[in-house]
Design a protein around this motif. Structure first.
Motif, mmCIF file in Angstrom:
data_model
loop_
_atom_site.group_PDB
_atom_site.id
_atom_site.type_symbol
_atom_site.label_atom_id
_atom_site.label_comp_id
_atom_site.label_asym_id
_atom_site.label_seq_id
_atom_site.Cartn_x
_atom_site.Cartn_y
_atom_site.Cartn_z
ATOM 1 N N GLU A 24 -31.797 -25.407 27.205
ATOM 2 C CA GLU A 24 -32.259 -24.090 27.687
ATOM 3 C C GLU A 24 -33.053 -24.319 28.900
ATOM 4 N N ILE A 25 -34.153 -25.133 28.837
ATOM 5 C CA ILE A 25 -35.032 -25.455 29.996
ATOM 6 C C ILE A 25 -34.160 -25.805 31.268
ATOM 7 N N GLY A 26 -33.348 -26.832 30.665
ATOM 8 C CA GLY A 26 -32.473 -27.448 31.947
ATOM 9 C C GLY A 26 -31.850 -26.300 32.661
ATOM 10 N N ARG A 27 -31.180 -25.485 31.914
ATOM 11 C CA ARG A 27 -30.315 -24.135 32.390
ATOM 12 C C ARG A 27 -31.277 -23.343 33.273
ATOM 13 N N GLU A 28 -32.322 -23.159 32.920
ATOM 14 C CA GLU A 28 -33.471 -22.378 33.278
ATOM 15 C C GLU A 28 -33.965 -22.892 34.727
ATOM 16 N N LEU A 29 -34.062 -24.228 34.667
ATOM 17 C CA LEU A 29 -34.426 -24.716 36.137
ATOM 18 C C LEU A 29 -33.345 -25.278 36.777
ATOM 19 N N ILE A 31 -31.139 -27.777 36.039
ATOM 20 C CA ILE A 31 -31.040 -29.215 35.985
ATOM 21 C C ILE A 31 -30.127 -29.424 34.873
ATOM 22 N N SER A 32 -29.600 -30.854 34.688
ATOM 23 C CA SER A 32 -29.198 -31.279 33.478
ATOM 24 C C SER A 32 -30.105 -31.473 32.423
ATOM 25 N N PRO A 33 -29.475 -31.172 31.010
ATOM 26 C CA PRO A 33 -30.235 -31.662 30.138
ATOM 27 C C PRO A 33 -31.119 -32.874 29.944
ATOM 28 N N ARG A 34 -30.255 -33.675 30.297
ATOM 29 C CA ARG A 34 -31.114 -35.226 30.676
ATOM 30 C C ARG A 34 -32.289 -34.987 31.437
ATOM 31 N N GLU A 35 -32.214 -34.317 32.323
ATOM 32 C CA GLU A 35 -33.510 -34.277 33.183
ATOM 33 C C GLU A 35 -34.544 -33.475 32.493
ATOM 34 N N ALA A 36 -34.053 -32.302 31.840
ATOM 35 C CA ALA A 36 -35.220 -31.503 31.091
ATOM 36 C C ALA A 36 -35.927 -32.518 29.993
ATOM 37 N N GLY A 37 -35.240 -33.203 29.365
ATOM 38 C CA GLY A 37 -35.494 -34.393 28.566
ATOM 39 C C GLY A 37 -36.544 -34.990 29.136
ATOM 40 N N ARG A 38 -35.997 -35.787 30.478
ATOM 41 C CA ARG A 38 -37.007 -36.627 30.847
ATOM 42 C C ARG A 38 -38.312 -36.014 31.349
ATOM 43 N N ALA A 39 -38.222 -34.766 31.924
ATOM 44 C CA ALA A 39 -39.428 -34.136 32.422
ATOM 45 C C ALA A 39 -40.170 -33.887 31.229
ATOM 46 N N VAL A 40 -39.804 -33.406 30.158
ATOM 47 C CA VAL A 40 -40.805 -33.120 28.901
ATOM 48 C C VAL A 40 -41.330 -34.467 28.336
ATOM 49 N N PRO A 59 -35.831 -31.487 15.799
ATOM 50 C CA PRO A 59 -36.891 -32.002 16.852
ATOM 51 C C PRO A 59 -36.766 -33.310 17.370
ATOM 52 N N ALA A 60 -37.537 -33.376 18.322
ATOM 53 C CA ALA A 60 -37.215 -34.912 19.318
ATOM 54 C C ALA A 60 -37.571 -35.873 18.493
ATOM 55 N N THR A 61 -36.790 -37.072 18.606
ATOM 56 C CA THR A 61 -36.776 -38.243 17.745
ATOM 57 C C THR A 61 -38.031 -39.126 17.889
ATOM 58 N N CYS A 62 -39.037 -38.828 18.956
ATOM 59 C CA CYS A 62 -40.053 -39.622 19.321
ATOM 60 C C CYS A 62 -41.187 -38.998 18.554
#
Length: 89
Positions: A24-29, A31-40, A59-62
């Motif tokens: 969702e965030i990736g789409r909003e910005l 960018i690709s989902p990977r990008e969103a995950g990396r940014a977060v 939830p995130a794995t970390c």
DNA sequence: GTTATGACTCCAG
DNA sequence: ACTGGAGCCATAA
């Protein structure tokens, strides 16, 4: 404006008891989902990163297990170990 | 420049 | 419902 700053803005804007998906965030910005995950992942600690979950509500794995506790403390409804996407919508 | 990896998502079995 | 493989894109070595 760094990508991280944009993501941070979006994440902090997530209301209590609500979550957002990486996609969702990736789409909003735009960018690709990977990008969103990396940014977060690079976000500051001030940001409620635990409100950001997978597309299916997992939830995130970390910090495994910690995100769940935090979300429940925020009032997010869990259903069988996953965030209730219906509540999100 | 090439290869490997990841806090992702989607499709198929 | 669960698992595995493929696709995507940026960063790091």
């Amino acid at each position: 404006m760094d990508l991280v700053a944009k993501v941070r803005t979006i994440v902090v804007a997530i209301p209590k008891g609500h979550v957002a998906a990486y996609g969702e965030i990736g789409r909003e910005l735009g960018i690709s989902p990977r990008e969103a995950g990396r940014a977060v992942a690079l976000l500051d600690e001030d940001v409620p990163w635990w409100r950001v979950v997978y597309a299916d509500g997992t939830p995130a794995t970390c910090h495994d297990g910690e995100a769940r506790a935090l979300l429940e403390a925020e009032g997010v409804v869990f259903r069988g170990g996953r965030v209730d996407m219906l509540t999100i919508r």
